[in-house]
Design an enzyme around this catalytic site. Structure first.
Site, PDB file in Angstrom:
ATOM      1  N   ASP A  39      -3.514  -8.275   6.369  1.00 51.15           N
ATOM      2  CA  ASP A  39      -3.013  -8.649   7.694  1.00 51.15           C
ATOM      3  C   ASP A  39      -3.317 -10.119   7.992  1.00 51.15           C
ATOM      4  O   ASP A  39      -4.304 -10.670   7.497  1.00 51.15           O
ATOM      5  CB  ASP A  39      -3.674  -7.729   8.743  1.00 51.15           C
TER       6      ASP A  39
ATOM      7  N   GLU B  35       6.981   0.966  10.039  1.00 49.00           N
ATOM      8  CA  GLU B  35       7.177   0.256  11.311  1.00 49.00           C
ATOM      9  C   GLU B  35       7.668  -1.186  11.089  1.00 49.00           C
ATOM     10  O   GLU B  35       8.296  -1.774  11.974  1.00 49.00           O
ATOM     11  CB  GLU B  35       5.860   0.223  12.112  1.00 49.00           C
ATOM     12  N   ASN B  36       7.388  -1.759   9.901  1.00 46.84           N
ATOM     13  CA  ASN B  36       7.817  -3.138   9.638  1.00 46.84           C
ATOM     14  C   ASN B  36       9.342  -3.296   9.628  1.00 46.84           C
ATOM     15  O   ASN B  36       9.855  -4.398   9.792  1.00 46.84           O
ATOM     16  CB  ASN B  36       7.250  -3.667   8.317  1.00 46.84           C
ATOM     17  N   TRP B  37      10.075  -2.172   9.469  1.00 52.43           N
ATOM     18  CA  TRP B  37      11.547  -2.263   9.521  1.00 52.43           C
ATOM     19  C   TRP B  37      12.015  -2.763  10.879  1.00 52.43           C
ATOM     20  O   TRP B  37      13.125  -3.254  11.017  1.00 52.43           O
ATOM     21  CB  TRP B  37      12.197  -0.891   9.240  1.00 52.43           C
TER      22      TRP B  37
ATOM     23  N   ARG C  65      -9.673  -4.421   5.604  1.00 52.47           N
ATOM     24  CA  ARG C  65      -8.598  -4.956   6.458  1.00 52.47           C
ATOM     25  C   ARG C  65      -8.951  -6.392   6.829  1.00 52.47           C
ATOM     26  O   ARG C  65     -10.056  -6.676   7.292  1.00 52.47           O
ATOM     27  CB  ARG C  65      -8.410  -4.136   7.727  1.00 52.47           C
TER      28      ARG C  65
ATOM     29  N   SER D  78      -3.780   1.611  11.386  1.00 49.92           N
ATOM     30  CA  SER D  78      -2.331   1.373  11.418  1.00 49.92           C
ATOM     31  C   SER D  78      -1.519   2.317  10.521  1.00 49.92           C
ATOM     32  O   SER D  78      -0.706   1.849   9.716  1.00 49.92           O
ATOM     33  CB  SER D  78      -2.028  -0.087  11.051  1.00 49.92           C
TER      34      SER D  78
END
Ligand code: FPP
Length: 251
Positions: A19, A66-68, A187, A195
């Site tokens: 991230d 969710e990145n779509w 992370r 997430s």
């Protein structure tokens, strides 16, 4: 008596939520894609570092379900970056004896991304050193629902009996059925969240959070995380005393 030296305990499986690419780009006055491109340098350094350290499985959260929902231009650029990186790095993976694997809703990837991925997985299938697992179009809730649907279908078809359902059987329906659970989750970027990543598999994993942004995270940072992991006591629900007794019995 000479001091007893203990070899560092190398986690068998490390999973990473990479991230901070966007914030890194912003800090450098550039577009978000610049952060992703520099994130690939970290992927290379950490993958080679993990293989050198003796890690057996390294799972990278490269693209979530969710990145779509990100701006179309960013999604397209990320997919292109994945295609280019995967095809360019296949030789290096072979040189380092690394097998490539992917988890997620792979059917939803653009055709060229899916075919490059498949080709790289085929070409590296015989490598035995480390397995690099890319989580692509992946989310844990998607995986659990998908596993449940497949399991229910097998019950309906009479292939299994509902009384047989237990943790081991359920696990066999997950994308990660042939991978041990992560020992360590890292992370980056100072966020303290999971997430929707490997929710089932992280049940007993050690968690490590670092403020470093992903494009700044390199092999030496991975080794620092492994050092920190070595200071932890993994109890799997038992007491410290039970663990000491078990260890003495093995010595
Ligand atoms: C999160 O940063 C990162 C991603 C969504 C993509 C990760 C992809 C790469 C590092 C490149 C390709 C990887 C491989 C395996 C070839 P963010 O964009 O959410 O950052 P922000 O939270 O600062 O906005």
């Amino acid at each position: 008596m000479p001091e007893k030296t203990t070899k560092p305990n190398i986690p068998q499986h490390i999973a990473i939520i990479m991230d901070g690419n966007g914030r890194w780009a912003k800090q450098n006055g550039k577009a978000r894609v610049f952060g992703h491109k520099n994130g690939v340098k970290s992927v290379r350094s950490v993958t080679e570092g993990a293989a050198r350290a003796g890690v057996k499985f390294l799972t990278l959260y490269a693209f979530s379900t969710e990145n779509w929902n990100r701006p179309k231009a960013e999604v397209t650029a990320l997919m292109q970056l994945l295609v280019n990186t995967i095809s360019k790095e296949t030789k290096t993976l072979n040189k380092n004896n690394i097998r490539l694997k992917a988890i997620g809703d792979l059917q939803s990837l653009p055709g060229n991304c899916y075919s490059e991925l498949q080709a790289a997985m085929d070409k590296t299938a015989g490598n035995k050193g480390m397995t690099l697992v890319l989580a692509l179009s992946y989310s844990s809730r998607w995986e659990i629902v998908d596993a449940t649907k497949k399991l229910l279908n097998d019950v309906k078809q009479g292939r299994i009996n509902s009384e047989e359902v237990n943790e081991t059987l359920f696990n066999s329906y997950l994308c990660t059925h042939d991978i041990p659970d992560p020992d360590l989750l890292i992370r980056t970027s100072g966020e303290y969240r999971i997430s929707n990543f490997l929710l089932w598999q992280l049940a007993y994993s050690e968690l490590y959070f670092t403020p470093k942004l992903w494009p700044d995270f390199r092999e030496e940072d991975l080794l620092e995380a492994i050092d920190d992991y070595n200071k932890r006591e993994r109890r799997f629900g038992k007491t410290s005393e039970q663990l000491s007794e078990e260890q003495s019995a093995h010595e």
